[in-house]
Scaffold this motif. Sequence first.
Motif, PDB file in Angstrom:
ATOM      1  N   MET A   1      10.722  -7.043   4.656  1.00  0.00           N
ATOM      2  CA  MET A   1      10.712  -8.366   4.047  1.00  0.00           C
ATOM      3  C   MET A   1      11.763  -9.247   4.689  1.00  0.00           C
ATOM      4  O   MET A   1      12.808  -8.783   5.095  1.00  0.00           O
ATOM      5  CB  MET A   1      10.992  -8.256   2.548  1.00  0.00           C
ATOM      6  CG  MET A   1       9.821  -7.745   1.776  1.00  0.00           C
ATOM      7  SD  MET A   1      10.226  -7.597   0.041  1.00  0.00           S
ATOM      8  CE  MET A   1      10.479  -9.299  -0.389  1.00  0.00           C
ATOM      9  N   GLN A   2      11.451 -10.520   4.769  1.00  0.00           N
ATOM     10  CA  GLN A   2      12.377 -11.493   5.332  1.00  0.00           C
ATOM     11  C   GLN A   2      12.869 -12.421   4.232  1.00  0.00           C
ATOM     12  O   GLN A   2      12.177 -12.628   3.245  1.00  0.00           O
ATOM     13  CB  GLN A   2      11.665 -12.342   6.395  1.00  0.00           C
ATOM     14  CG  GLN A   2      11.176 -11.542   7.577  1.00  0.00           C
ATOM     15  CD  GLN A   2      12.257 -11.322   8.600  1.00  0.00           C
ATOM     16  OE1 GLN A   2      12.870 -12.269   9.067  1.00  0.00           O
ATOM     17  NE2 GLN A   2      12.505 -10.075   8.936  1.00  0.00           N
TER      18      GLN A   2
ATOM     19  N   ALA B   1      15.281  -3.793 -12.379  1.00  0.00           N
ATOM     20  CA  ALA B   1      16.563  -3.202 -12.012  1.00  0.00           C
ATOM     21  C   ALA B   1      16.441  -1.709 -11.744  1.00  0.00           C
ATOM     22  O   ALA B   1      17.123  -1.163 -10.880  1.00  0.00           O
ATOM     23  CB  ALA B   1      17.568  -3.464 -13.122  1.00  0.00           C
ATOM     24  N   SER B   2      15.543  -1.057 -12.462  1.00  0.00           N
ATOM     25  CA  SER B   2      15.425   0.397 -12.314  1.00  0.00           C
ATOM     26  C   SER B   2      14.840   0.786 -10.962  1.00  0.00           C
ATOM     27  O   SER B   2      14.943   1.937 -10.545  1.00  0.00           O
ATOM     28  CB  SER B   2      14.550   0.948 -13.435  1.00  0.00           C
ATOM     29  OG  SER B   2      13.312   0.276 -13.430  1.00  0.00           O
ATOM     30  N   GLU B   3      14.220  -0.164 -10.278  1.00  0.00           N
ATOM     31  CA  GLU B   3      13.566   0.182  -9.006  1.00  0.00           C
ATOM     32  C   GLU B   3      14.375  -0.227  -7.783  1.00  0.00           C
ATOM     33  O   GLU B   3      13.891  -0.151  -6.665  1.00  0.00           O
ATOM     34  CB  GLU B   3      12.177  -0.449  -8.956  1.00  0.00           C
ATOM     35  CG  GLU B   3      11.222   0.265  -9.887  1.00  0.00           C
ATOM     36  CD  GLU B   3       9.858  -0.375  -9.924  1.00  0.00           C
ATOM     37  OE1 GLU B   3       9.460  -0.992  -8.929  1.00  0.00           O
ATOM     38  OE2 GLU B   3       9.196  -0.257 -10.965  1.00  0.00           O
ATOM     39  N   VAL B   4      15.605  -0.697  -8.017  1.00  0.00           N
ATOM     40  CA  VAL B   4      16.474  -1.020  -6.890  1.00  0.00           C
ATOM     41  C   VAL B   4      17.353   0.199  -6.630  1.00  0.00           C
ATOM     42  O   VAL B   4      17.998   0.721  -7.534  1.00  0.00           O
ATOM     43  CB  VAL B   4      17.348  -2.259  -7.185  1.00  0.00           C
ATOM     44  CG1 VAL B   4      18.227  -2.582  -5.990  1.00  0.00           C
ATOM     45  CG2 VAL B   4      16.482  -3.456  -7.516  1.00  0.00           C
TER      46      VAL B   4
ATOM     47  N   ILE C   1      21.066  -1.090   0.152  1.00  0.00           N
ATOM     48  CA  ILE C   1      20.216  -1.548  -0.948  1.00  0.00           C
ATOM     49  C   ILE C   1      18.769  -1.412  -0.476  1.00  0.00           C
ATOM     50  O   ILE C   1      18.403  -1.947   0.559  1.00  0.00           O
ATOM     51  CB  ILE C   1      20.515  -3.015  -1.305  1.00  0.00           C
ATOM     52  CG1 ILE C   1      21.981  -3.186  -1.677  1.00  0.00           C
ATOM     53  CG2 ILE C   1      19.619  -3.485  -2.445  1.00  0.00           C
ATOM     54  CD1 ILE C   1      22.428  -4.632  -1.747  1.00  0.00           C
ATOM     55  N   ARG C   2      18.004  -0.656  -1.235  1.00  0.00           N
ATOM     56  CA  ARG C   2      16.604  -0.449  -0.847  1.00  0.00           C
ATOM     57  C   ARG C   2      15.699  -0.687  -2.043  1.00  0.00           C
ATOM     58  O   ARG C   2      16.131  -0.597  -3.187  1.00  0.00           O
ATOM     59  CB  ARG C   2      16.379   1.008  -0.394  1.00  0.00           C
ATOM     60  CG  ARG C   2      16.987   1.325   0.934  1.00  0.00           C
ATOM     61  CD  ARG C   2      16.600   2.709   1.384  1.00  0.00           C
ATOM     62  NE  ARG C   2      17.546   3.150   2.384  1.00  0.00           N
ATOM     63  CZ  ARG C   2      18.682   3.774   2.118  1.00  0.00           C
ATOM     64  NH1 ARG C   2      18.983   4.084   0.882  1.00  0.00           N
ATOM     65  NH2 ARG C   2      19.507   4.120   3.083  1.00  0.00           N
ATOM     66  N   GLY C   3      14.461  -0.947  -1.760  1.00  0.00           N
ATOM     67  CA  GLY C   3      13.504  -1.104  -2.833  1.00  0.00           C
ATOM     68  C   GLY C   3      12.185  -1.609  -2.329  1.00  0.00           C
ATOM     69  O   GLY C   3      11.958  -1.697  -1.120  1.00  0.00           O
ATOM     70  N   GLU C   4      11.338  -1.921  -3.264  1.00  0.00           N
ATOM     71  CA  GLU C   4      10.019  -2.429  -2.896  1.00  0.00           C
ATOM     72  C   GLU C   4       9.610  -3.458  -3.917  1.00  0.00           C
ATOM     73  O   GLU C   4       9.807  -3.270  -5.113  1.00  0.00           O
ATOM     74  CB  GLU C   4       9.003  -1.284  -2.878  1.00  0.00           C
ATOM     75  CG  GLU C   4       7.666  -1.724  -2.375  1.00  0.00           C
ATOM     76  CD  GLU C   4       6.667  -0.581  -2.254  1.00  0.00           C
ATOM     77  OE1 GLU C   4       7.079   0.592  -2.337  1.00  0.00           O
ATOM     78  OE2 GLU C   4       5.481  -0.880  -2.100  1.00  0.00           O
ATOM     79  N   ARG C   5       9.082  -4.549  -3.434  1.00  0.00           N
ATOM     80  CA  ARG C   5       8.619  -5.575  -4.360  1.00  0.00           C
ATOM     81  C   ARG C   5       7.103  -5.511  -4.453  1.00  0.00           C
ATOM     82  O   ARG C   5       6.409  -5.532  -3.446  1.00  0.00           O
ATOM     83  CB  ARG C   5       9.053  -6.953  -3.886  1.00  0.00           C
ATOM     84  CG  ARG C   5       8.697  -7.994  -4.911  1.00  0.00           C
ATOM     85  CD  ARG C   5       9.642  -9.130  -4.888  1.00  0.00           C
ATOM     86  NE  ARG C   5       9.223 -10.083  -3.896  1.00  0.00           N
ATOM     87  CZ  ARG C   5       9.704 -11.323  -3.844  1.00  0.00           C
ATOM     88  NH1 ARG C   5      10.612 -11.714  -4.683  1.00  0.00           N
ATOM     89  NH2 ARG C   5       9.293 -12.131  -2.924  1.00  0.00           N
ATOM     90  N   LYS C   6       6.629  -5.447  -5.683  1.00  0.00           N
ATOM     91  CA  LYS C   6       5.192  -5.261  -5.887  1.00  0.00           C
ATOM     92  C   LYS C   6       4.575  -6.431  -6.622  1.00  0.00           C
ATOM     93  O   LYS C   6       3.660  -6.274  -7.407  1.00  0.00           O
ATOM     94  CB  LYS C   6       4.957  -3.974  -6.688  1.00  0.00           C
ATOM     95  CG  LYS C   6       5.465  -2.727  -5.990  1.00  0.00           C
ATOM     96  CD  LYS C   6       5.494  -1.562  -6.955  1.00  0.00           C
ATOM     97  CE  LYS C   6       6.152  -0.365  -6.313  1.00  0.00           C
ATOM     98  NZ  LYS C   6       6.615   0.600  -7.309  1.00  0.00           N
TER      99      LYS C   6
ATOM    100  N   CYS D   1       6.043  -9.830  -0.383  1.00  0.00           N
ATOM    101  CA  CYS D   1       6.248  -8.550  -1.031  1.00  0.00           C
ATOM    102  C   CYS D   1       6.251  -7.465   0.038  1.00  0.00           C
ATOM    103  O   CYS D   1       5.887  -7.689   1.175  1.00  0.00           O
ATOM    104  CB  CYS D   1       5.192  -8.284  -2.081  1.00  0.00           C
ATOM    105  SG  CYS D   1       3.553  -8.315  -1.410  1.00  0.00           S
ATOM    106  N   GLY D   2       6.680  -6.309  -0.377  1.00  0.00           N
ATOM    107  CA  GLY D   2       6.777  -5.195   0.554  1.00  0.00           C
ATOM    108  C   GLY D   2       8.088  -4.470   0.369  1.00  0.00           C
ATOM    109  O   GLY D   2       8.829  -4.722  -0.577  1.00  0.00           O
TER     110      GLY D   2
END
Lengths: 133, 152
Positions: free
Chosen positions: A6-7, B69-72, B83-88, B105-106
């Motif tokens: 992501m950017q 918050a729980s998915e970060v 810092i990692r995660g995924e935006r859905k 997203c991604g």
Amino acid sequence: MTEKEMQIQQRQEVRQAGEPTKPEKQYVPAVDIFETAEAVNVLAEMPGVAKEGVEIELENETLTIRGVMAPCTCEGEAVLLQEFEPGHYLRKFTVAETIDQEKIQATMADGVLTLVLPKVAPAKPRRIEVRGI
Amino acid sequence: MAIVRFADQKLFRNPWADFERMRRELDALFQGTGGEPGRRAGGTVFPALNISEDSGHIYVRAEIPGVPASEVDISIEGDTLAIRGERKTCTADEKHSYHRRELECGRFSRAVTLPTKVQVDKVEAKASNGIVTITLPKAEAVLPRQVKVNVG
């Protein structure tokens, strides 16, 4: 799901005729708008805005989304890196469909506003059966 | 607070010192300009970060709207904060007709090197309104310490 990284999206400031008197920034929130048979859905990205800071207005087919940021708790800190600046959000849309104002629903979660604007009943696609006598 | 180190002080008066200082200041003025003011180079990887410090803590604020918050996933390795995660947020439902699609997203992951050592076991993270604030207490060794002057 996409595998690309992501950017950061460059946020644009609101351009309007009248400048605000306070030296605070106003951004245009990024939105997703999609339409289903029953409603128009709007997702607006407004990080830093609490549930209480969101104002939504629908007047004469103009939908106004306004987000007032929660005050910062970063007094007395020395900045080492700044990639985003807090600010307010403002965006207006002209909604063509007739919206049932009474049934508008809005939820705010994790800095994303979800708006559901249900269409007024006559605008729903209706199949009219032709009956023979 | 301006820190003056020994190396910065001139031992003798250089006649060109003022010109050199002017050149340095002009260099500093032109460096980093271009693009929006306030934005630093390298700030294109999601999420955008603000890092600040006070005498006892380092604060890292990340703008991650739309991710619970729980998915970060936040981790510290040595002096690197990741810092990692995924935006859905993208509903992959093609039945909808989209008028506008601006939200990205991604997956995302970002790592930063912390300016000082921190107490890894006392790091706290708090999420509110799409901004995750990570509070990192500085390690004992780098905390400012008062030196007492003994009157002899």
